[in-house]
Motif scaffolding. Sequence first.
Motif, mmCIF file in Angstrom:
data_model
loop_
_atom_site.group_PDB
_atom_site.id
_atom_site.type_symbol
_atom_site.label_atom_id
_atom_site.label_comp_id
_atom_site.label_asym_id
_atom_site.label_seq_id
_atom_site.Cartn_x
_atom_site.Cartn_y
_atom_site.Cartn_z
ATOM 1 N N ASP A 79 4.370 -0.821 -1.294
ATOM 2 C CA ASP A 79 4.794 -2.075 -0.669
ATOM 3 C C ASP A 79 4.992 -1.866 0.830
ATOM 4 O O ASP A 79 5.390 -0.787 1.259
ATOM 5 C CB ASP A 79 6.111 -2.567 -1.285
ATOM 6 N N ASP A 80 4.729 -2.886 1.601
ATOM 7 C CA ASP A 80 4.921 -2.877 3.057
ATOM 8 C C ASP A 80 3.995 -1.897 3.780
ATOM 9 O O ASP A 80 4.306 -1.447 4.884
ATOM 10 C CB ASP A 80 6.379 -2.605 3.433
ATOM 11 N N PHE A 81 2.852 -1.558 3.172
ATOM 12 C CA PHE A 81 1.897 -0.691 3.842
ATOM 13 C C PHE A 81 1.277 -1.482 4.986
ATOM 14 O O PHE A 81 0.914 -2.644 4.828
ATOM 15 C CB PHE A 81 0.807 -0.223 2.860
ATOM 16 N N PRO A 82 1.146 -0.888 6.176
ATOM 17 C CA PRO A 82 0.612 -1.613 7.330
ATOM 18 C C PRO A 82 -0.776 -2.206 7.064
ATOM 19 O O PRO A 82 -1.674 -1.529 6.562
ATOM 20 C CB PRO A 82 0.550 -0.546 8.418
ATOM 21 N N ALA A 83 -0.942 -3.468 7.424
ATOM 22 C CA ALA A 83 -2.193 -4.192 7.184
ATOM 23 C C ALA A 83 -3.345 -3.640 8.024
ATOM 24 O O ALA A 83 -4.507 -3.828 7.675
ATOM 25 C CB ALA A 83 -2.001 -5.682 7.483
ATOM 26 N N ALA A 84 -3.056 -2.949 9.108
ATOM 27 C CA ALA A 84 -4.108 -2.411 9.973
ATOM 28 C C ALA A 84 -4.948 -1.357 9.256
ATOM 29 O O ALA A 84 -6.116 -1.173 9.570
ATOM 30 C CB ALA A 84 -3.493 -1.797 11.230
ATOM 31 N N VAL A 85 -4.359 -0.668 8.289
ATOM 32 C CA VAL A 85 -5.068 0.391 7.575
ATOM 33 C C VAL A 85 -5.495 -0.148 6.212
ATOM 34 O O VAL A 85 -4.684 -0.350 5.324
ATOM 35 C CB VAL A 85 -4.184 1.641 7.403
ATOM 36 N N LYS A 86 -6.764 -0.375 6.095
ATOM 37 C CA LYS A 86 -7.321 -0.923 4.853
ATOM 38 C C LYS A 86 -7.848 0.214 3.988
ATOM 39 O O LYS A 86 -8.453 1.157 4.499
ATOM 40 C CB LYS A 86 -8.458 -1.887 5.171
ATOM 41 N N PRO A 87 -7.663 0.115 2.667
ATOM 42 C CA PRO A 87 -8.278 1.120 1.796
ATOM 43 C C PRO A 87 -9.790 0.919 1.752
ATOM 44 O O PRO A 87 -10.287 -0.192 1.942
ATOM 45 C CB PRO A 87 -7.661 0.852 0.428
ATOM 46 N N LEU A 88 -10.503 1.983 1.529
ATOM 47 C CA LEU A 88 -11.952 1.904 1.385
ATOM 48 C C LEU A 88 -12.309 1.043 0.176
ATOM 49 O O LEU A 88 -11.618 1.087 -0.853
ATOM 50 C CB LEU A 88 -12.541 3.303 1.169
ATOM 51 N N GLU A 89 -13.387 0.295 0.315
ATOM 52 C CA GLU A 89 -13.853 -0.516 -0.805
ATOM 53 C C GLU A 89 -14.298 0.412 -1.930
ATOM 54 O O GLU A 89 -14.934 1.441 -1.689
ATOM 55 C CB GLU A 89 -15.004 -1.405 -0.344
ATOM 56 N N ASP A 90 -13.951 0.074 -3.153
ATOM 57 C CA ASP A 90 -14.319 0.835 -4.352
ATOM 58 C C ASP A 90 -13.786 2.265 -4.361
ATOM 59 O O ASP A 90 -14.330 3.135 -5.054
ATOM 60 C CB ASP A 90 -15.843 0.849 -4.553
ATOM 61 N N ALA A 91 -12.746 2.545 -3.621
ATOM 62 C CA ALA A 91 -12.149 3.884 -3.619
ATOM 63 C C ALA A 91 -10.954 3.910 -4.566
ATOM 64 O O ALA A 91 -10.283 2.889 -4.779
ATOM 65 C CB ALA A 91 -11.696 4.270 -2.220
ATOM 66 N N THR A 129 -12.933 -1.455 10.893
ATOM 67 C CA THR A 129 -11.651 -2.079 10.518
ATOM 68 C C THR A 129 -10.525 -1.733 11.487
ATOM 69 O O THR A 129 -9.676 -2.582 11.779
ATOM 70 C CB THR A 129 -11.237 -1.710 9.078
ATOM 71 N N LEU A 130 -10.518 -0.517 11.997
ATOM 72 C CA LEU A 130 -9.458 -0.163 12.942
ATOM 73 C C LEU A 130 -9.686 -0.806 14.302
ATOM 74 O O LEU A 130 -8.732 -1.191 14.985
ATOM 75 C CB LEU A 130 -9.310 1.356 13.054
ATOM 76 N N GLU A 131 -10.939 -0.956 14.703
ATOM 77 C CA GLU A 131 -11.235 -1.666 15.953
ATOM 78 C C GLU A 131 -10.759 -3.112 15.845
ATOM 79 O O GLU A 131 -10.163 -3.650 16.775
ATOM 80 C CB GLU A 131 -12.729 -1.619 16.261
ATOM 81 N N GLU A 132 -11.011 -3.747 14.702
ATOM 82 C CA GLU A 132 -10.546 -5.124 14.474
ATOM 83 C C GLU A 132 -9.020 -5.219 14.543
ATOM 84 O O GLU A 132 -8.474 -6.259 14.898
ATOM 85 C CB GLU A 132 -11.034 -5.637 13.117
ATOM 86 N N ALA A 133 -8.316 -4.128 14.228
ATOM 87 C CA ALA A 133 -6.852 -4.107 14.253
ATOM 88 C C ALA A 133 -6.306 -3.661 15.613
ATOM 89 O O ALA A 133 -5.099 -3.478 15.770
ATOM 90 C CB ALA A 133 -6.330 -3.187 13.154
ATOM 91 N N GLY A 134 -7.197 -3.463 16.606
ATOM 92 C CA GLY A 134 -6.740 -3.116 17.954
ATOM 93 C C GLY A 134 -6.716 -1.633 18.271
ATOM 94 O O GLY A 134 -6.177 -1.226 19.292
ATOM 95 N N PHE A 135 -7.302 -0.813 17.415
ATOM 96 C CA PHE A 135 -7.349 0.630 17.658
ATOM 97 C C PHE A 135 -8.669 1.010 18.318
ATOM 98 O O PHE A 135 -9.684 0.347 18.114
ATOM 99 C CB PHE A 135 -7.222 1.402 16.338
ATOM 100 N N GLU A 136 -8.630 2.095 19.078
ATOM 101 C CA GLU A 136 -9.826 2.641 19.707
ATOM 102 C C GLU A 136 -9.903 4.126 19.382
ATOM 103 O O GLU A 136 -8.870 4.794 19.272
ATOM 104 C CB GLU A 136 -9.749 2.486 21.228
#
Length: 185
Positions: A79-91, A129-136
Amino acid sequence: MGMIARTSRTVIVTRAAASAAVASVLLLTGCESAGSGQDAGADGTESAAAEQTAGSTEAAATEEPTEPAAMTTSGALVDDFPAAVKPLEDAEIVYSSVEPGEEGEAVKLNLTMRTEMSESDVLKFYAKTLEEAGFEPTADASSADGITKQTYHADEASQLLAVTINADPNTDGALLVSVGGTALP
């Protein structure tokens, strides 16, 4: 200033320990007196002193700062895992954790997954996904000793994430992917 804080904390702990010791002695004395048929505090002074001491101990215990507890789980996102880090699809999610920070600060996180995606697909997924969340990215991905690592940062709240990829020693053809670091909740 750091020395003052340590000194005052020591005093609180010392008072709490002393209060607990006094409360124990008073409670034991009251039990022995009551058990021996003697009048144990007919005027209520021993009982009132024990209650006051117990209250002081509780107050001292609640005055100490408490650290936020880390939340961990296996097989799912905590719960409350940061939305910026998405799990890999089908992982398969092996493990996830979040250690809360202060209000408005980044939290410490870890997400470990097992996947059959290729290393380059994993790197592309997190680049997007991280670029979309503002990471470089901080630099190009690097590999050493069978481990590939890509690091990302975001200026807001000094967020820093590392994506680490290596062969899963327990499953042929699978990769273990970990994303760890700090991110805003």
